[in-house]
Scaffold this active site. Structure first.
Site, PDB file in Angstrom:
ATOM      1  NE  ARG A 143       6.814  -2.642   6.088  1.00  0.00           N
ATOM      2  CZ  ARG A 143       5.854  -3.149   6.301  1.00  0.00           C
ATOM      3  NH1 ARG A 143       5.357  -2.293   5.053  1.00  0.00           N
ATOM      4  NH2 ARG A 143       5.018  -3.354   7.267  1.00  0.00           N
ATOM      5  NE  ARG A 158      -3.736  -0.814  10.458  1.00  0.00           N
ATOM      6  CZ  ARG A 158      -3.340  -0.410   9.767  1.00  0.00           C
ATOM      7  NH1 ARG A 158      -2.805   0.832   9.460  1.00  0.00           N
ATOM      8  NH2 ARG A 158      -1.571  -1.662   9.806  1.00  0.00           N
ATOM      9  NE  ARG A 181       6.589  -1.146   9.854  1.00  0.00           N
ATOM     10  CZ  ARG A 181       5.612  -0.635   9.323  1.00  0.00           C
ATOM     11  NH1 ARG A 181       5.955   0.112   8.679  1.00  0.00           N
ATOM     12  NH2 ARG A 181       4.570  -1.091  10.233  1.00  0.00           N
ATOM     13  CE  LYS A 222      -2.175  -1.189   4.007  1.00  0.00           C
ATOM     14  NZ  LYS A 222      -1.251  -2.467   4.019  1.00  0.00           N
ATOM     15  NE  ARG A 279       2.326  -4.958  11.474  1.00  0.00           N
ATOM     16  CZ  ARG A 279       3.133  -4.816  10.508  1.00  0.00           C
ATOM     17  NH1 ARG A 279       4.295  -5.568  10.538  1.00  0.00           N
ATOM     18  NH2 ARG A 279       3.359  -3.929   9.085  1.00  0.00           N
TER      19      ARG A 279
HETATM   20  P1  ADP Z   1       1.220  -1.980   7.662  1.00  0.00           P
HETATM   21  O1  ADP Z   1       2.118  -0.850   6.339  1.00  0.00           O
HETATM   22  O2  ADP Z   1       2.506  -2.641   7.491  1.00  0.00           O
HETATM   23  O3  ADP Z   1       0.265  -2.504   7.944  1.00  0.00           O
HETATM   24  P2  ADP Z   1       1.425   0.701   8.885  1.00  0.00           P
HETATM   25  O4  ADP Z   1       2.781   1.426   9.406  1.00  0.00           O
HETATM   26  O5  ADP Z   1      -0.330   1.054   8.357  1.00  0.00           O
HETATM   27  O6  ADP Z   1       1.453  -0.611   9.171  1.00  0.00           O
HETATM   28  O7  ADP Z   1       1.017   0.838  10.269  1.00  0.00           O
HETATM   29  C1  ADP Z   1       1.621   0.834  11.764  1.00  0.00           C
HETATM   30  C2  ADP Z   1       1.012   0.393  13.320  1.00  0.00           C
HETATM   31  O8  ADP Z   1       0.495   1.697  13.345  1.00  0.00           O
HETATM   32  C3  ADP Z   1       0.018  -0.482  12.955  1.00  0.00           C
HETATM   33  O9  ADP Z   1       0.045  -1.933  13.085  1.00  0.00           O
HETATM   34  C4  ADP Z   1      -1.110  -0.159  14.463  1.00  0.00           C
HETATM   35  O10 ADP Z   1      -0.243  -0.317  15.032  1.00  0.00           O
HETATM   36  C5  ADP Z   1      -0.487   1.386  14.442  1.00  0.00           C
HETATM   37  N1  ADP Z   1      -1.917   1.714  12.986  1.00  0.00           N
HETATM   38  C6  ADP Z   1      -1.876   2.071  12.225  1.00  0.00           C
HETATM   39  N2  ADP Z   1      -2.844   2.552  11.167  1.00  0.00           N
HETATM   40  C7  ADP Z   1      -4.148   2.453  12.697  1.00  0.00           C
HETATM   41  C8  ADP Z   1      -5.191   3.123  12.446  1.00  0.00           C
HETATM   42  N3  ADP Z   1      -6.502   3.454  11.380  1.00  0.00           N
HETATM   43  N4  ADP Z   1      -6.533   2.001  13.351  1.00  0.00           N
HETATM   44  C9  ADP Z   1      -4.870   1.394  14.761  1.00  0.00           C
HETATM   45  N5  ADP Z   1      -3.854   1.743  14.501  1.00  0.00           N
HETATM   46  C10 ADP Z   1      -2.878   2.231  13.221  1.00  0.00           C
HETATM   47  P1  ADP Z   2       2.651  -2.058   3.012  1.00  0.00           P
HETATM   48  O1  ADP Z   2       2.401  -0.993   3.203  1.00  0.00           O
HETATM   49  O2  ADP Z   2       0.983  -2.593   2.189  1.00  0.00           O
HETATM   50  O3  ADP Z   2       2.598  -2.694   4.067  1.00  0.00           O
HETATM   51  P2  ADP Z   2       4.566  -2.108   1.784  1.00  0.00           P
HETATM   52  O4  ADP Z   2       4.579  -0.767   0.750  1.00  0.00           O
HETATM   53  O5  ADP Z   2       5.750  -0.667   2.777  1.00  0.00           O
HETATM   54  O6  ADP Z   2       3.465  -2.614   2.250  1.00  0.00           O
HETATM   55  O7  ADP Z   2       5.501  -2.780   0.866  1.00  0.00           O
HETATM   56  C1  ADP Z   2       5.989  -4.160   2.038  1.00  0.00           C
HETATM   57  C2  ADP Z   2       7.228  -4.018   1.584  1.00  0.00           C
HETATM   58  O8  ADP Z   2       7.297  -5.315   0.080  1.00  0.00           O
HETATM   59  C3  ADP Z   2       8.383  -3.410   1.447  1.00  0.00           C
HETATM   60  O9  ADP Z   2       9.271  -3.469   1.819  1.00  0.00           O
HETATM   61  C4  ADP Z   2       8.885  -3.295  -0.465  1.00  0.00           C
HETATM   62  O10 ADP Z   2       9.204  -2.476  -0.860  1.00  0.00           O
HETATM   63  C5  ADP Z   2       7.811  -4.388  -0.972  1.00  0.00           C
HETATM   64  N1  ADP Z   2       7.452  -4.350  -1.841  1.00  0.00           N
HETATM   65  C6  ADP Z   2       5.842  -3.647  -1.868  1.00  0.00           C
HETATM   66  N2  ADP Z   2       5.343  -3.606  -2.893  1.00  0.00           N
HETATM   67  C7  ADP Z   2       6.165  -4.339  -4.131  1.00  0.00           C
HETATM   68  C8  ADP Z   2       6.113  -5.060  -5.324  1.00  0.00           C
HETATM   69  N3  ADP Z   2       4.684  -4.629  -5.870  1.00  0.00           N
HETATM   70  N4  ADP Z   2       7.092  -6.226  -5.024  1.00  0.00           N
HETATM   71  C9  ADP Z   2       8.052  -6.115  -4.586  1.00  0.00           C
HETATM   72  N5  ADP Z   2       8.045  -5.934  -3.361  1.00  0.00           N
HETATM   73  C10 ADP Z   2       7.139  -5.298  -3.054  1.00  0.00           C
END
Ligand code: ADP
Ligand code: ADP
Length: 212
Positions: free
Chosen positions: A122, A88, A155, A13, A166
């Site tokens: 990541r 979420r 992270r 995302k 998660r």
């Molecule tokens: P990822 O993209 O890997 O799922 P995010 O960066 O979106 O992770 O979120 C990291 C953490 O921040 C989540 O695991 C949660 O603890 C918190 N968080 C992010 N967005 C929300 C939300 N909309 N509601 C509650 N907690 C959130």
């Molecule tokens: P999210 O925000 O949904 O948690 P991220 O955008 O942070 O996901 O992506 C998670 C990991 O996967 C990162 O290390 C990113 O560089 C990698 N990644 C994201 N999109 C792709 C893709 N289309 N192909 C390969 N690796 C990807």
């Protein structure tokens, strides 16, 4: 256009939002990024949410909803925005309806094995905010951000224990949003397993934007 990016952690995302915001000229609003910035800057919000993020649990709805409500009042959102990682939970989605009109909810689909591979590789740069992957999107010099030269870190919540939690939190609390938004006719599924460029192209196609 007001767009929500939905999908499990690691679906890509943030990566697609970083590309899409340039094409669409709209801000990328990531609640995770907002929380991580608050933690880094040791603000009161940061102190409040630090251990929650490390564990992989969700920040309380009321706090998160207020934060997004305030953020969407800023001028840069007038031409649209991408909400990444919000809502979420169902209560967050219901609250959002009271202060935003959403055009599309993009559901990025990725198999579980690939999610695990993406999350475990990541790496992030805290200053620049850039996201890398040790194999799929490596920096030019191993372990170093291309933009700032800072050292990349993993992270806390991408470490194995937190990842399992998660994914459970996602299945229990966030996945029900797919049905919620399907009933409202807003869901658009995008296969997130292809290269970022192809995923971006699929996303633009489903929202009816011609990139060329
Ligand atoms: P990822 O993209 O890997 O799922 P995010 O960066 O979106 O992770 O979120 C990291 C953490 O921040 C989540 O695991 C949660 O603890 C918190 N968080 C992010 N967005 C929300 C939300 N909309 N509601 C509650 N907690 C959130
Ligand atoms: P999210 O925000 O949904 O948690 P991220 O955008 O942070 O996901 O992506 C998670 C990991 O996967 C990162 O290390 C990113 O560089 C990698 N990644 C994201 N999109 C792709 C893709 N289309 N192909 C390969 N690796 C990807």
């Amino acid at each position: 256009m007001n767009i929500i990016f939905l999908g499990p952690p690691g679906a890509g995302k943030g990566t697609i939002a970083a590309l899409a915001k340039e094409v669409l000229s709209i801000p990328h609003i990531s609640t995770g990024d907002i929380f991580r910035a608050a933690i880094k800057n040791e603000t009161p919000l940061g102190k409040q949410v630090k251990s929650i993020l490390a564990s992989g649990e969700l920040v309380p709805d009321a706090l998160t909803i207020d934060l997004v409500n305030e953020r969407l009042k800023e001028d840069d959102t007038s031409g649209g925005y991408i909400l990444d990682g919000f809502p979420r939970t169902i209560p967050q989605a219901e609250a959002l309806e009271t202060f935003a009109d959403i055009d599309f909810v993009i559901n990025f689909t990725v198999e579980r094995d690939m999610i695990i591979r993406r999350l475990s590789g990541r790496r992030i740069a805290k200053e620049s905010g850039k996201v890398y992957h040790i194999i799929y999107n490596p920096p030019r010099v191993e372990g170093i951000c291309d933009i700032t030269g800072e050292s990349l870190i993993q992270r806390e919540d991408d470490k194995e224990e937190a990842v399992v939690n998660r994914l459970e939190v996602y299945e229990r609390q966030t996945e029900p949003l797919i049905e919620y938004y399907t009933e409202k006719g807003l869901i658009r599924n995008v296969d997130g397993s292809d290269t970022p460029e192809k995923v971006l192209a699929s996303f633009l196609a489903v929202i009816g934007v011609d990139k060329s």
